[in-house]
Design an enzyme around this catalytic site. Structure first.
Site, mmCIF file in Angstrom:
data_model
loop_
_atom_site.group_PDB
_atom_site.id
_atom_site.type_symbol
_atom_site.label_atom_id
_atom_site.label_comp_id
_atom_site.label_asym_id
_atom_site.label_seq_id
_atom_site.Cartn_x
_atom_site.Cartn_y
_atom_site.Cartn_z
ATOM 1 N N PRO A 17 0.847 -1.203 0.000
ATOM 2 C CA PRO A 17 0.000 0.000 0.000
ATOM 3 C C PRO A 17 0.876 1.244 0.000
ATOM 4 O O PRO A 17 1.806 1.347 0.793
ATOM 5 C CB PRO A 17 -0.783 -0.113 1.312
ATOM 6 C CG PRO A 17 0.086 -0.949 2.205
ATOM 7 C CD PRO A 17 0.808 -1.909 1.294
ATOM 8 N N GLN A 71 -6.753 -1.027 3.207
ATOM 9 C CA GLN A 71 -6.028 -0.711 4.434
ATOM 10 C C GLN A 71 -6.719 0.394 5.222
ATOM 11 O O GLN A 71 -7.171 1.380 4.651
ATOM 12 C CB GLN A 71 -4.599 -0.275 4.112
ATOM 13 C CG GLN A 71 -3.774 -0.175 5.381
ATOM 14 C CD GLN A 71 -2.365 0.282 5.137
ATOM 15 O OE1 GLN A 71 -2.127 1.398 4.683
ATOM 16 N NE2 GLN A 71 -1.418 -0.567 5.453
ATOM 17 N N CYS A 101 3.293 2.586 8.947
ATOM 18 C CA CYS A 101 3.575 3.794 8.171
ATOM 19 C C CYS A 101 4.138 4.877 9.067
ATOM 20 O O CYS A 101 3.497 5.270 10.026
ATOM 21 C CB CYS A 101 2.306 4.299 7.499
ATOM 22 S SG CYS A 101 2.628 5.640 6.358
ATOM 23 N N ASP A 203 12.833 -2.792 0.503
ATOM 24 C CA ASP A 203 14.004 -2.753 -0.387
ATOM 25 C C ASP A 203 14.112 -3.939 -1.332
ATOM 26 O O ASP A 203 15.228 -4.301 -1.724
ATOM 27 C CB ASP A 203 15.295 -2.658 0.440
ATOM 28 C CG ASP A 203 15.385 -1.356 1.215
ATOM 29 O OD1 ASP A 203 14.646 -0.427 0.872
ATOM 30 O OD2 ASP A 203 16.195 -1.293 2.157
HETATM 31 C C1 LIG Z 1 4.807 7.048 -1.208
HETATM 32 C C2 LIG Z 1 4.633 5.989 -0.146
HETATM 33 C C3 LIG Z 1 3.427 5.892 0.524
HETATM 34 C C4 LIG Z 1 3.236 4.894 1.503
HETATM 35 N N1 LIG Z 1 2.018 4.782 2.100
HETATM 36 C C5 LIG Z 1 1.790 3.758 2.955
HETATM 37 C C6 LIG Z 1 0.499 3.538 3.507
HETATM 38 O O1 LIG Z 1 -0.454 4.273 3.249
HETATM 39 N N2 LIG Z 1 0.351 2.479 4.355
HETATM 40 C C7 LIG Z 1 1.394 1.652 4.685
HETATM 41 O O2 LIG Z 1 1.187 0.705 5.454
HETATM 42 N N3 LIG Z 1 2.616 1.830 4.169
HETATM 43 C C8 LIG Z 1 2.836 2.862 3.312
HETATM 44 N N4 LIG Z 1 4.078 3.001 2.762
HETATM 45 C C9 LIG Z 1 5.146 2.012 3.077
HETATM 46 C C10 LIG Z 1 5.180 0.886 2.030
HETATM 47 O O3 LIG Z 1 3.986 0.125 2.053
HETATM 48 C C11 LIG Z 1 6.359 -0.073 2.270
HETATM 49 O O4 LIG Z 1 6.229 -0.674 3.537
HETATM 50 C C12 LIG Z 1 7.708 0.644 2.214
HETATM 51 O O5 LIG Z 1 7.779 1.539 1.121
HETATM 52 C C13 LIG Z 1 8.881 -0.362 2.130
HETATM 53 O O6 LIG Z 1 8.781 -1.160 0.985
HETATM 54 P P1 LIG Z 1 9.652 -0.858 -0.365
HETATM 55 O O7 LIG Z 1 11.090 -0.781 0.055
HETATM 56 O O8 LIG Z 1 9.365 -2.008 -1.276
HETATM 57 O O9 LIG Z 1 9.184 0.458 -0.910
HETATM 58 C C14 LIG Z 1 4.287 3.991 1.816
HETATM 59 C C15 LIG Z 1 5.502 4.123 1.139
HETATM 60 C C16 LIG Z 1 5.701 5.079 0.164
HETATM 61 C C17 LIG Z 1 7.015 5.169 -0.564
#
Ligand SMILES: Cc1cc2nc3c(=O)[nH]c(=O)nc-3n(C[C@H](O)[C@H](O)[C@H](O)COP(=O)(O)O)c2cc1C
Length: 329
Positions: A17, A71, A101, A203
């Site tokens: 998300p 969510q 988050c 990551d």
């Molecule tokens: C722009 C952005 C918005 C996000 N919004 C949410 C959110 O609304 N809810 C949530 O649980 N995590 C949110 N996250 C966290 C991501 O779900 C994820 O846990 C985090 O980016 C790490 O994963 P990644 O390294 O693959 O990006 C957000 C991340 C980004 C970059």
């Protein structure tokens, strides 16, 4: 195979998300390109906001593939229970609770990862939401509040006792924000300590990293966020690598152009011209990242505000890239 409650996913690759990113058009695109599930943007548990255009758009799942996961975020057990019910009544098939988050907006009101500090409240929230709906409830967390308080193992046990059906873990503490590399040892320790399906996150940017994280943590599934921005085909790349050990060739510029133009069309339909053009800007920027002349193109395309101009400029930029690619081939 990944199973959440009564839902069998077609694979174990999940789009994370991301507020402002994982709207319905982007979720549908990632599903078409290989994701087994795509979690919606976070919906506030404050019922005063449910009538707003933004929240209604976030709750729109027309034409979306099953299971539809929505969510919710907040810190009040009763409000979260109501939010879960409201979303279940409006088409959600899974409810995901956000305790992962670190957004300031969310942390300041003691929601998101800030909640991890208060394990008793976490238990009350999870029980309250699980009891409020008859659909599966999942939870998303970080590994803890800060490096000294990596309490993911306690939270996982509370989640299991409360009837949570799957647990996604981002391999960072709240205090880490996005700094450094995610760590996967805590995720492995959680996987070894509970019987819940575990989703590893943080990551994962390449098929090789996906394989590494799955093997290292023993997790049942992985969740991908930022690496899917401008590269929604990452899911099919990972799926192919995991099942064959071979890497798919990078998509050609013309393939990228076709995927992007379809995406833009869906954004315009979903949001209308005014908002659609603005939302499309960030996706166009991501798609053009790393292409030659990309910086100048982004500078120019970010200034126009009609669909016609945005499409024409984007078309032209990718057309000349495609021609160059053909000449080079
Ligand atoms: C722009 C952005 C918005 C996000 N919004 C949410 C959110 O609304 N809810 C949530 O649980 N995590 C949110 N996250 C966290 C991501 O779900 C994820 O846990 C985090 O980016 C790490 O994963 P990644 O390294 O693959 O990006 C957000 C991340 C980004 C970059």
């Amino acid at each position: 195979m990944m199973q959440i409650g009564n839902y069998q996913l077609k694979n174990n690759l999940i789009l994370a998300p991301m507020a402002g990113v994982t709207d319905r058009p982007f979720r549908q695109l990632c599903r078409e390109l290989g994701a087994g599930m795509a979690v919606s943007e976070m919906v506030s548990s404050n019922s005063l906001l449910w009538g707003s255009k933004k929240t209604q758009r976030r709750a729109n799942h027309e034409g979306e593939a099953d299971p539809k996961s929505v969510q919710i975020a907040g810190a009040d057990p009763d409000m979260l229970a109501q939010a879960a019910k409201h979303n279940a009544d409006n088409g959600a098939q899974l409810i995901d609770i956000n305790m992962g988050c670190p957004a300031k907006k969310v942390c300041n009101v003691m929601a998101g990862s800030a909640l991890l500090q208060d394990e008793i409240l976490v238990g009350r929230i999870l029980e309250s939401v699980v009891n409020a709906v008859d659909i599966p409830v999942t939870l998303k967390i970080r590994t803890g509040w800060d490096k000294e308080n990596r309490n993911a193992l306690n939270i996982a046990r509370i989640a299991e006792e409360s009837g949570i059906q799957a647990l996604a873990i981002h391999g960072r503490t709240r205090a880490c924000h996005y700094k450094g590399e995610a760590e996967y040892d805590t995720i492995r320790a959680v996987k070894e300590s509970v019987n819940l399906p575990i989703i590893a996150n943080g990551d994962i940017k390449t098929p090789e990293k996906a394989l590494y994280v799955l093997e290292h943590t023993g997790a049942d599934a992985i969740m991908i966020g930022r690496a899917a921005q401008g590269r929604p085909w990452i899911f099919r790349e990972i799926e192919h690598f995991l099942s064959t050990g071979d890497k798919l060739p990078e998509p050609t510029v013309s393939e990228i152009r076709d995927i992007m133009l379809g995406h833009l069309d869906n954004l315009y339909h979903f949001y209308g011209e005014f908002t659609g053009v603005r939302v499309a800007r960030k996706h166009i920027s991501w798609y053009s990242k790393g292409q030659s002349g990309g910086a100048n193109f982004r500078n120019a395309v970010n200034r126009v505000d009609t669909i016609e101009q945005q499409l024409a400029m984007t078309h032209e930029f990718f057309e000349q890239l495609a021609q160059k690619e053909e000449l080079a081939a």
